[in-house]
Scaffold this active site. Structure first.
Site, PDB file in Angstrom:
ATOM      1  N   ASP A 153      36.081  -9.770  25.470  1.00 25.63           N
ATOM      2  CA  ASP A 153      37.080 -10.723  24.986  1.00 25.63           C
ATOM      3  C   ASP A 153      37.835 -11.302  26.178  1.00 25.63           C
ATOM      4  O   ASP A 153      38.203 -10.583  27.109  1.00 25.63           O
ATOM      5  CB  ASP A 153      38.041 -10.016  24.009  1.00 25.63           C
ATOM      6  N   ILE A 154      38.082 -12.598  26.136  1.00 22.14           N
ATOM      7  CA  ILE A 154      38.745 -13.285  27.249  1.00 22.14           C
ATOM      8  C   ILE A 154      40.216 -12.878  27.362  1.00 22.14           C
ATOM      9  O   ILE A 154      40.820 -12.985  28.425  1.00 22.14           O
ATOM     10  CB  ILE A 154      38.608 -14.826  27.068  1.00 22.14           C
ATOM     11  N   VAL A 196      38.691 -17.654  15.422  1.00 23.44           N
ATOM     12  CA  VAL A 196      37.430 -18.332  15.775  1.00 23.44           C
ATOM     13  C   VAL A 196      36.477 -18.235  14.583  1.00 23.44           C
ATOM     14  O   VAL A 196      36.068 -17.131  14.188  1.00 23.44           O
ATOM     15  CB  VAL A 196      36.784 -17.682  17.023  1.00 23.44           C
ATOM     16  N   HIS A 213      32.548 -12.353  13.950  1.00 19.93           N
ATOM     17  CA  HIS A 213      32.575 -11.457  15.102  1.00 19.93           C
ATOM     18  C   HIS A 213      33.245 -10.148  14.746  1.00 19.93           C
ATOM     19  O   HIS A 213      34.100 -10.088  13.874  1.00 19.93           O
ATOM     20  CB  HIS A 213      33.291 -12.111  16.297  1.00 19.93           C
ATOM     21  N   MET A 214      32.839  -9.119  15.462  1.00 19.15           N
ATOM     22  CA  MET A 214      33.412  -7.781  15.308  1.00 19.15           C
ATOM     23  C   MET A 214      34.093  -7.433  16.630  1.00 19.15           C
ATOM     24  O   MET A 214      33.509  -7.625  17.696  1.00 19.15           O
ATOM     25  CB  MET A 214      32.268  -6.802  15.017  1.00 19.15           C
ATOM     26  N   HIS A 215      35.333  -6.968  16.540  1.00 21.24           N
ATOM     27  CA  HIS A 215      36.037  -6.508  17.741  1.00 21.24           C
ATOM     28  C   HIS A 215      35.752  -5.025  17.939  1.00 21.24           C
ATOM     29  O   HIS A 215      35.877  -4.235  16.988  1.00 21.24           O
ATOM     30  CB  HIS A 215      37.556  -6.662  17.577  1.00 21.24           C
TER      31      HIS A 215
HETATM   32  P1  5GP Z   1      39.848 -13.557  16.014  1.00 15.56           P
HETATM   33  O1  5GP Z   1      41.338 -13.688  16.171  1.00 15.56           O
HETATM   34  O2  5GP Z   1      39.206 -14.838  15.531  1.00 15.56           O
HETATM   35  O3  5GP Z   1      39.425 -12.347  15.232  1.00 15.56           O
HETATM   36  O4  5GP Z   1      39.297 -13.251  17.469  1.00 15.56           O
HETATM   37  C1  5GP Z   1      38.823 -14.232  18.336  1.00 15.56           C
HETATM   38  C2  5GP Z   1      38.803 -13.602  19.703  1.00 15.56           C
HETATM   39  O5  5GP Z   1      38.037 -14.435  20.548  1.00 15.56           O
HETATM   40  C3  5GP Z   1      40.196 -13.455  20.345  1.00 15.56           C
HETATM   41  O6  5GP Z   1      40.438 -12.079  20.625  1.00 15.56           O
HETATM   42  C4  5GP Z   1      40.094 -14.309  21.612  1.00 15.56           C
HETATM   43  O7  5GP Z   1      40.765 -13.730  22.710  1.00 15.56           O
HETATM   44  C5  5GP Z   1      38.599 -14.405  21.838  1.00 15.56           C
HETATM   45  N1  5GP Z   1      38.162 -15.627  22.483  1.00 15.56           N
HETATM   46  C6  5GP Z   1      38.538 -16.901  22.176  1.00 15.56           C
HETATM   47  N2  5GP Z   1      37.894 -17.779  22.966  1.00 15.56           N
HETATM   48  C7  5GP Z   1      37.099 -17.046  23.796  1.00 15.56           C
HETATM   49  C8  5GP Z   1      36.190 -17.409  24.836  1.00 15.56           C
HETATM   50  O8  5GP Z   1      35.971 -18.577  25.155  1.00 15.56           O
HETATM   51  N3  5GP Z   1      35.548 -16.381  25.463  1.00 15.56           N
HETATM   52  C9  5GP Z   1      35.747 -15.079  25.123  1.00 15.56           C
HETATM   53  N4  5GP Z   1      35.079 -14.155  25.811  1.00 15.56           N
HETATM   54  N5  5GP Z   1      36.600 -14.710  24.145  1.00 15.56           N
HETATM   55  C10 5GP Z   1      37.259 -15.681  23.490  1.00 15.56           C
END
Ligand code: 5GP
Ligand code: ZN
Length: 113
Positions: free
Chosen positions: A29-30, A95, A99-101
């Site tokens: 994660d970025i 996003v 996706h799974m964290h």
């Molecule tokens: P969500 O909040 O949708 O469950 O998680 C999306 C995750 O994607 C966030 O933790 C965010 O930091 C990560 N993320 C967003 N854009 C990018 C990117 O361009 N590259 C990477 N590696 N992670 C990203």
């Protein structure tokens, strides 16, 4: 292509990739919320968990298998880790590509949300 995770899959955006096969990809994660914070995604664009049909749910099993492997590789398997999938706005999904964290490397909150 507007989806950032599809652009990562296509190699149009850089990522710190830890794993990939024909169906699944994993990268850091970025904006990490824990010492280990990895995103595990299907390569194919599926926006929300709620979009998965009954015959596609085995994909989640494959993603869990990759997460378990990476948890061992990252050295967090023994002390513990958390897998999180949000779906949609109330699920906190920002996003819109499934996706799974994988979160680990520190004691996470006892509160789920
Ligand atoms: P969500 O909040 O949708 O469950 O998680 C999306 C995750 O994607 C966030 O933790 C965010 O930091 C990560 N993320 C967003 N854009 C990018 C990117 O361009 N590259 C990477 N590696 N992670 C990203
Ligand atoms: Zn996508």
């Amino acid at each position: 292509m507007e989806c950032i995770f599809c652009r990562i899959v296509a190699g149009e955006l850089p990522s710190d990739t830890l794993y990939q096969d024909d169906e699944v990809m994993a990268f850091r994660d970025i904006n990490p919320l824990a010492p280990t914070h990895v995103l595990i995604i299907p390569k194919r664009h599926i926006a929300f968990l709620s979009d998965l049909s009954d015959d596609e749910v085995s994909l989640i099993g494959r993603m869990v298998g990759v997460a378990n492997k990476l948890a061992r590789q990252e050295g967090v398997a023994e002390k513990g880790y958390r897998l999180v999938i949000g779906s949609g706005e109330d699920g906190g999904q920002v996003v819109p590509h499934l996706h799974m964290h994988l979160l680990g490397g520190r004691r996470l909150s006892d509160r789920l949300c």
